[in-house]
Design a protein around this motif. Structure first.
Motif, PDB file in Angstrom:
ATOM      1  N   PRO A  15      44.757  36.386  42.126  1.00 58.65           N
ATOM      2  CA  PRO A  15      43.237  35.880  42.906  1.00 58.65           C
ATOM      3  C   PRO A  15      42.276  35.447  41.620  1.00 58.65           C
ATOM      4  O   PRO A  15      42.659  36.657  40.748  1.00 58.65           O
ATOM      5  CB  PRO A  15      42.589  36.640  43.706  1.00 58.65           C
ATOM      6  N   THR A  16      42.014  35.133  40.697  1.00 60.95           N
ATOM      7  CA  THR A  16      40.549  34.643  40.710  1.00 60.95           C
ATOM      8  C   THR A  16      39.420  35.574  40.796  1.00 60.95           C
ATOM      9  O   THR A  16      39.301  36.221  42.644  1.00 60.95           O
ATOM     10  CB  THR A  16      39.538  33.287  40.813  1.00 60.95           C
ATOM     11  N   GLN A  17      38.386  36.748  40.123  1.00 61.17           N
ATOM     12  CA  GLN A  17      37.680  37.865  40.368  1.00 61.17           C
ATOM     13  C   GLN A  17      36.603  37.076  39.785  1.00 61.17           C
ATOM     14  O   GLN A  17      36.522  36.472  38.962  1.00 61.17           O
ATOM     15  CB  GLN A  17      37.918  38.707  40.438  1.00 61.17           C
ATOM     16  N   SER A  18      35.580  37.080  40.800  1.00 56.30           N
ATOM     17  CA  SER A  18      34.295  37.695  39.746  1.00 56.30           C
ATOM     18  C   SER A  18      33.640  38.745  40.408  1.00 56.30           C
ATOM     19  O   SER A  18      33.380  39.423  41.882  1.00 56.30           O
ATOM     20  CB  SER A  18      33.375  36.170  40.529  1.00 56.30           C
ATOM     21  N   ASN A  19      32.895  39.355  39.565  1.00 52.76           N
ATOM     22  CA  ASN A  19      32.744  41.223  39.966  1.00 52.76           C
ATOM     23  C   ASN A  19      31.114  40.935  40.081  1.00 52.76           C
ATOM     24  O   ASN A  19      30.023  40.671  39.213  1.00 52.76           O
ATOM     25  CB  ASN A  19      32.865  41.778  38.504  1.00 52.76           C
ATOM     26  N   LYS A  20      30.700  41.462  41.028  1.00 55.28           N
ATOM     27  CA  LYS A  20      29.120  41.029  41.370  1.00 55.28           C
ATOM     28  C   LYS A  20      29.410  42.999  42.267  1.00 55.28           C
ATOM     29  O   LYS A  20      27.913  42.455  42.773  1.00 55.28           O
ATOM     30  CB  LYS A  20      29.273  40.030  42.897  1.00 55.28           C
ATOM     31  N   ARG A  21      29.393  43.966  41.626  1.00 60.78           N
ATOM     32  CA  ARG A  21      28.971  44.856  42.001  1.00 60.78           C
ATOM     33  C   ARG A  21      28.456  45.865  40.238  1.00 60.78           C
ATOM     34  O   ARG A  21      28.105  45.018  39.332  1.00 60.78           O
ATOM     35  CB  ARG A  21      30.194  45.921  41.802  1.00 60.78           C
ATOM     36  N   LYS A  41      41.615  42.323  49.812  1.00 55.96           N
ATOM     37  CA  LYS A  41      40.909  41.009  50.441  1.00 55.96           C
ATOM     38  C   LYS A  41      42.156  39.557  49.875  1.00 55.96           C
ATOM     39  O   LYS A  41      42.338  40.009  48.665  1.00 55.96           O
ATOM     40  CB  LYS A  41      39.798  40.460  49.301  1.00 55.96           C
ATOM     41  N   VAL A  42      41.748  38.559  50.525  1.00 52.53           N
ATOM     42  CA  VAL A  42      42.760  37.832  50.394  1.00 52.53           C
ATOM     43  C   VAL A  42      41.735  36.440  50.672  1.00 52.53           C
ATOM     44  O   VAL A  42      41.005  36.213  51.229  1.00 52.53           O
ATOM     45  CB  VAL A  42      43.324  37.278  50.941  1.00 52.53           C
ATOM     46  N   ASP A  43      41.491  35.688  49.795  1.00 53.53           N
ATOM     47  CA  ASP A  43      40.037  34.690  49.001  1.00 53.53           C
ATOM     48  C   ASP A  43      38.771  35.611  49.409  1.00 53.53           C
ATOM     49  O   ASP A  43      38.130  34.706  50.297  1.00 53.53           O
ATOM     50  CB  ASP A  43      40.587  33.228  50.248  1.00 53.53           C
ATOM     51  N   LYS A  66      49.555  46.704  49.327  1.00 59.59           N
ATOM     52  CA  LYS A  66      49.984  45.486  48.311  1.00 59.59           C
ATOM     53  C   LYS A  66      49.777  44.364  47.795  1.00 59.59           C
ATOM     54  O   LYS A  66      49.212  44.358  46.816  1.00 59.59           O
ATOM     55  CB  LYS A  66      51.150  45.152  49.243  1.00 59.59           C
ATOM     56  N   ILE A  67      48.560  43.875  48.776  1.00 61.23           N
ATOM     57  CA  ILE A  67      47.001  42.841  48.457  1.00 61.23           C
ATOM     58  C   ILE A  67      46.362  43.921  47.580  1.00 61.23           C
ATOM     59  O   ILE A  67      46.186  43.171  46.576  1.00 61.23           O
ATOM     60  CB  ILE A  67      46.865  42.506  50.095  1.00 61.23           C
ATOM     61  N   ALA A  68      46.173  45.067  47.746  1.00 63.15           N
ATOM     62  CA  ALA A  68      45.264  45.600  46.902  1.00 63.15           C
ATOM     63  C   ALA A  68      45.437  46.041  45.740  1.00 63.15           C
ATOM     64  O   ALA A  68      45.320  45.409  44.901  1.00 63.15           O
ATOM     65  CB  ALA A  68      44.300  47.108  48.158  1.00 63.15           C
ATOM     66  N   PHE A  69      46.505  45.833  46.048  1.00 65.86           N
ATOM     67  CA  PHE A  69      47.235  46.400  44.444  1.00 65.86           C
ATOM     68  C   PHE A  69      47.568  45.092  43.085  1.00 65.86           C
ATOM     69  O   PHE A  69      46.959  44.992  42.356  1.00 65.86           O
ATOM     70  CB  PHE A  69      48.765  47.567  44.316  1.00 65.86           C
ATOM     71  N   VAL A  70      47.733  44.032  44.076  1.00 65.75           N
ATOM     72  CA  VAL A  70      47.886  42.611  43.586  1.00 65.75           C
ATOM     73  C   VAL A  70      45.822  42.238  42.847  1.00 65.75           C
ATOM     74  O   VAL A  70      46.491  42.022  41.876  1.00 65.75           O
ATOM     75  CB  VAL A  70      48.403  42.051  44.100  1.00 65.75           C
ATOM     76  N   ASN A  71      45.454  42.704  43.600  1.00 62.63           N
ATOM     77  CA  ASN A  71      44.246  42.437  43.378  1.00 62.63           C
ATOM     78  C   ASN A  71      44.282  43.164  42.160  1.00 62.63           C
ATOM     79  O   ASN A  71      43.044  42.980  40.961  1.00 62.63           O
ATOM     80  CB  ASN A  71      42.721  42.566  44.384  1.00 62.63           C
ATOM     81  N   CYS A  72      44.318  44.856  42.313  1.00 63.98           N
ATOM     82  CA  CYS A  72      44.044  45.826  40.808  1.00 63.98           C
ATOM     83  C   CYS A  72      44.529  44.945  39.353  1.00 63.98           C
ATOM     84  O   CYS A  72      44.304  44.857  38.409  1.00 63.98           O
ATOM     85  CB  CYS A  72      45.103  46.869  41.689  1.00 63.98           C
ATOM     86  N   ALA A  74      45.293  41.274  39.005  1.00 62.70           N
ATOM     87  CA  ALA A  74      44.688  40.535  39.389  1.00 62.70           C
ATOM     88  C   ALA A  74      42.952  41.072  38.341  1.00 62.70           C
ATOM     89  O   ALA A  74      42.775  39.876  36.401  1.00 62.70           O
ATOM     90  CB  ALA A  74      43.076  40.421  40.062  1.00 62.70           C
ATOM     91  N   THR A  75      42.055  42.225  38.718  1.00 69.08           N
ATOM     92  CA  THR A  75      41.514  42.945  37.010  1.00 69.08           C
ATOM     93  C   THR A  75      41.857  42.718  35.929  1.00 69.08           C
ATOM     94  O   THR A  75      41.705  42.406  34.711  1.00 69.08           O
ATOM     95  CB  THR A  75      41.103  44.116  37.403  1.00 69.08           C
TER      96      THR A  75
END
Length: 153
Positions: A15-21, A41-43, A66-72, A74-75
């Motif tokens: 996924p594309t990510q934006s860091n709002k943290r 998270k998906v979308d 697995k989804i959370a790992f894929v999000n990692c 992406a970072t």
């Protein structure tokens, strides 16, 4: 074939990510990148909510991990421009929001370990920890964080 193409071949798209943290999505020190915890998270929306062993099944938790790992991943891609600059997945940590009776946290994270090795081969072999907790942010059943070694030009 690139690592990202391997991942897409398994049905996952970074996924594309934006860091709002108020903290960084990932921090590089030397040749290591420490990726902050990611939810499933998906979308931008949690795919699952709840507690494993209560409202979330083992299979749903494995998918969430697995989804959370894929999000990692992406970072890592966002920081490096490509997953192909990864030399090693050093460590994976999995936090599983679960009932006190649920003791299969390692089975949840086994699916992440399998995926890492399927996508990255030897580069995907890693150390790991699987922890149970009473709750996680926003009600996510699983949160994953990783440490990777990368190559710089």
């Amino acid at each position: 074939m690139t690592y990202e193409e391997n991942l897409e071949g398994k049905g996952y798209k970074l996924p594309t990510q934006s860091n709002k943290r108020i903290f960084e999505a990932g921090v590089r020190t030397g040749n290591l990148i420490f990726v902050s915890g990611n939810a499933a998270k998906v979308d931008g929306v949690l795919k699952y909510k709840g507690i494993v062993g209560d409202t979330v099944t083992l299979e749903q938790a494995q998918d969430a991990a697995k989804i959370a790992f894929v999000n990692c991943l992406a970072t890592v891609r966002n920081m490096m421009g490509s997953l192909d600059r990864m030399k090693r997945i050093v460590n994976i940590k999995g936090y599983v929001a679960s009932t006190p009776e649920f003791t299969d946290q390692p089975k949840v994270m086994d699916e992440v370990s399998r995926l890492a090795i399927e996508i990255f081969g030897e580069v995907g072999k890693h150390s790991r920890v699987s922890l149970g907790t009473s709750s996680l942010p926003e009600g996510t059943p699983v949160e994953v964080e990783i440490v990777v070694e990368v190559e710089f030009d």
